[in-house]
Design a protein around this motif. Sequence first.
Motif, PDB file in Angstrom:
ATOM      1  N   GLU A   1     -18.210   9.280   9.177  1.00  0.00           N
ATOM      2  CA  GLU A   1     -18.241   7.846   9.463  1.00  0.00           C
ATOM      3  C   GLU A   1     -18.584   7.553  10.929  1.00  0.00           C
ATOM      4  N   THR A   2     -18.197   8.459  11.840  1.00  0.00           N
ATOM      5  CA  THR A   2     -18.369   8.177  13.267  1.00  0.00           C
ATOM      6  C   THR A   2     -19.220   9.214  13.991  1.00  0.00           C
ATOM      7  N   GLY A   3     -19.371  10.387  13.418  1.00  0.00           N
ATOM      8  CA  GLY A   3     -20.085  11.464  14.093  1.00  0.00           C
ATOM      9  C   GLY A   3     -19.202  12.313  14.986  1.00  0.00           C
ATOM     10  N   ALA A   4     -17.936  11.931  15.179  1.00  0.00           N
ATOM     11  CA  ALA A   4     -17.017  12.716  16.019  1.00  0.00           C
ATOM     12  C   ALA A   4     -16.709  14.052  15.342  1.00  0.00           C
ATOM     13  N   GLU A   5     -16.408  15.084  16.148  1.00  0.00           N
ATOM     14  CA  GLU A   5     -16.125  16.406  15.618  1.00  0.00           C
ATOM     15  C   GLU A   5     -14.823  16.953  16.190  1.00  0.00           C
ATOM     16  N   VAL A   6     -14.097  17.717  15.360  1.00  0.00           N
ATOM     17  CA  VAL A   6     -12.872  18.370  15.812  1.00  0.00           C
ATOM     18  C   VAL A   6     -12.877  19.815  15.314  1.00  0.00           C
ATOM     19  N   ASP A   7     -12.192  20.692  16.079  1.00  0.00           N
ATOM     20  CA  ASP A   7     -11.994  22.075  15.656  1.00  0.00           C
ATOM     21  C   ASP A   7     -10.646  22.189  14.971  1.00  0.00           C
ATOM     22  N   VAL A   8     -10.633  22.874  13.834  1.00  0.00           N
ATOM     23  CA  VAL A   8      -9.425  22.992  13.031  1.00  0.00           C
ATOM     24  C   VAL A   8      -9.075  24.470  12.875  1.00  0.00           C
ATOM     25  N   GLN A   9      -7.844  24.820  13.207  1.00  0.00           N
ATOM     26  CA  GLN A   9      -7.378  26.183  13.014  1.00  0.00           C
ATOM     27  C   GLN A   9      -6.816  26.343  11.605  1.00  0.00           C
ATOM     28  N   ALA A  10      -7.157  27.462  10.955  1.00  0.00           N
ATOM     29  CA  ALA A  10      -6.635  27.722   9.611  1.00  0.00           C
ATOM     30  C   ALA A  10      -6.560  29.221   9.389  1.00  0.00           C
ATOM     31  N   GLU A  11      -5.470  29.657   8.776  1.00  0.00           N
ATOM     32  CA  GLU A  11      -5.350  31.076   8.441  1.00  0.00           C
ATOM     33  C   GLU A  11      -6.298  31.454   7.309  1.00  0.00           C
ATOM     34  N   VAL A  12      -6.502  30.527   6.383  1.00  0.00           N
ATOM     35  CA  VAL A  12      -7.418  30.755   5.265  1.00  0.00           C
ATOM     36  C   VAL A  12      -8.195  29.481   4.989  1.00  0.00           C
TER      37      VAL A  12
END
Length: 576
Positions: free
Chosen positions: A221-232
Amino acid sequence: MPVVPALGPEQRARAWAELAEQPFEVLVVGGGVTGAGVALDAATRGLRTALVEARDFASGTSSRSSKLFHGGLRYLEQFDFTLVREALHERDLSVTRIAPHLVKPVPFLYPLEHRVWERPYVTAGLTLYDQLARLGALSTPMPRHKHLSRRGARQVFPALKPDALVGAIRYYDAQADDARHTLTVARTAAAYGATVLNSAEVVQFHHAGGRVTGVRVRDVETGAEVDVQAEVVVNATGVWTDDIQTLVGGRGRFHVRASKGVHIVVPRDRINGEAGLILRTEKSVLFVIPWGSHWIVGTTDTEWDLDKAHPAASRADIDYILEHVNQVLAVPLSHDDITGVYAGLRPLLAGESEITSQLSREHAVARPMPGVVAVAGGKYTTYRPMAADAVDAVADDVTRSVPPSVTENIPLVGAEGYHAMVNQLHGLSEHWGIPHFRAEHLLNRYGSETPQVLGLAADDRSLLEPVPGAEEYLMVEMVWGAAHEGALHLDDLLARRTRISIETSHRGVESAEPVARAVAGVLGWDEARIGNEVDSYRARVEAERRSQEAADDQAADAVRIAAPDTRAVAVGRALM
């Protein structure tokens, strides 16, 4: 049932903050029924879970199925007894315990064309079908199949040609609004603590030490990006499975092929019948399915390698359906009778056969590299065991022990208290001043949440008025869809939160502006945004209509993809 969070603009902002700020044990990519099921399974096992979907919940395969919860009668001929047994168990589990407000029994007729051999042959199959359903039955099972003479069959289904059958057998399966069911699974996952987001596209996978450690997610919707940590990270993207695996890097353990299935929708009065039909074709089967005030007729089964987001139905697809159904109808259907058309893609595990109708509907779970689990294949009805198997595989990568699946005992949102509310239907109708049939319609869409839905009209009784051009729905449902069900665009409301796009001859065009104005306050739309949403929706409908006049897949695809994509338009606005 824990408190169900309202999937509205405020929750969406909080969810984006959660993605950026906290690590997850399980991140599910794909908001179809399988991905939603994985998120629910993981969350109810106590795992910190997030679900991201690039478009809208159920926007792919999970809103474009035959809308059946069924064992798959034709798979008995392929000796897939295990698959049929599993599907029948899931069918009955949904009808009786998990989603009785959404999944309903429906009778079907199997017309017999041959006098001597066909009745015993079909009887043997349906006897096995009934017996498999009764193995470990949860409660009183659906009625057993029943033999009908030609006269008896035509009493149930007068629209049948007298010479199209020598008799019939009636049996039972179940049906549901697939998009609403998928959304409800996702909302139930949110109720158990999962962070749930649509219009959230995974654009990159992060690696460290030979394993995947998370992803980068873009707000469509906005073009913003985030990094997400995940074990799986669980790849539950259906026909996009191979695309996501390419983004991950390395080779996957299996490949997925797309098979296009087209359905047409016609008004109920065009076919005189009190049950569904299952008809054999030279390739597969054709269903005629009662659907409220309409019939759904389909499906086709052809390979598709064009645009996956917007598979297009061609005139050849529609002609195929009309040709086969008209072989048994005394009054034939024509193109003019069609209210709606939709095309969906089945994610089939690639096999040796080049014929998509012969590929297995079994599912597969694989761990292509540490930190990634992929699940694909299967059929809508078996979404829950698919999800359980995927989360079982997650256990190899998370840092703590994972308990067994409990979703067999987890009712979906709206199921708890549903039966009591059925008994109180008269009072509900009187309290809100709506006809009994409208209260019943709401109850079979929202279950025990119906009073909360109607509660949005407490201070604005105009919301209890029908949607202009779509009398089966109320305006309050549109506001609820925007405030509580994650709808971000007009298309989300008209095509998935409701089915106005296939149930009206104008395909939602007449409803578009009133609905946009009704939800503008919830979604923060100004006049320009209202106009853009309405224009984009109208362009989509026009493109679909023209694609359905195209001669073949290539021509239909070229016409359909030329229409502006609402979510792409949203990004363009945000970046201006």
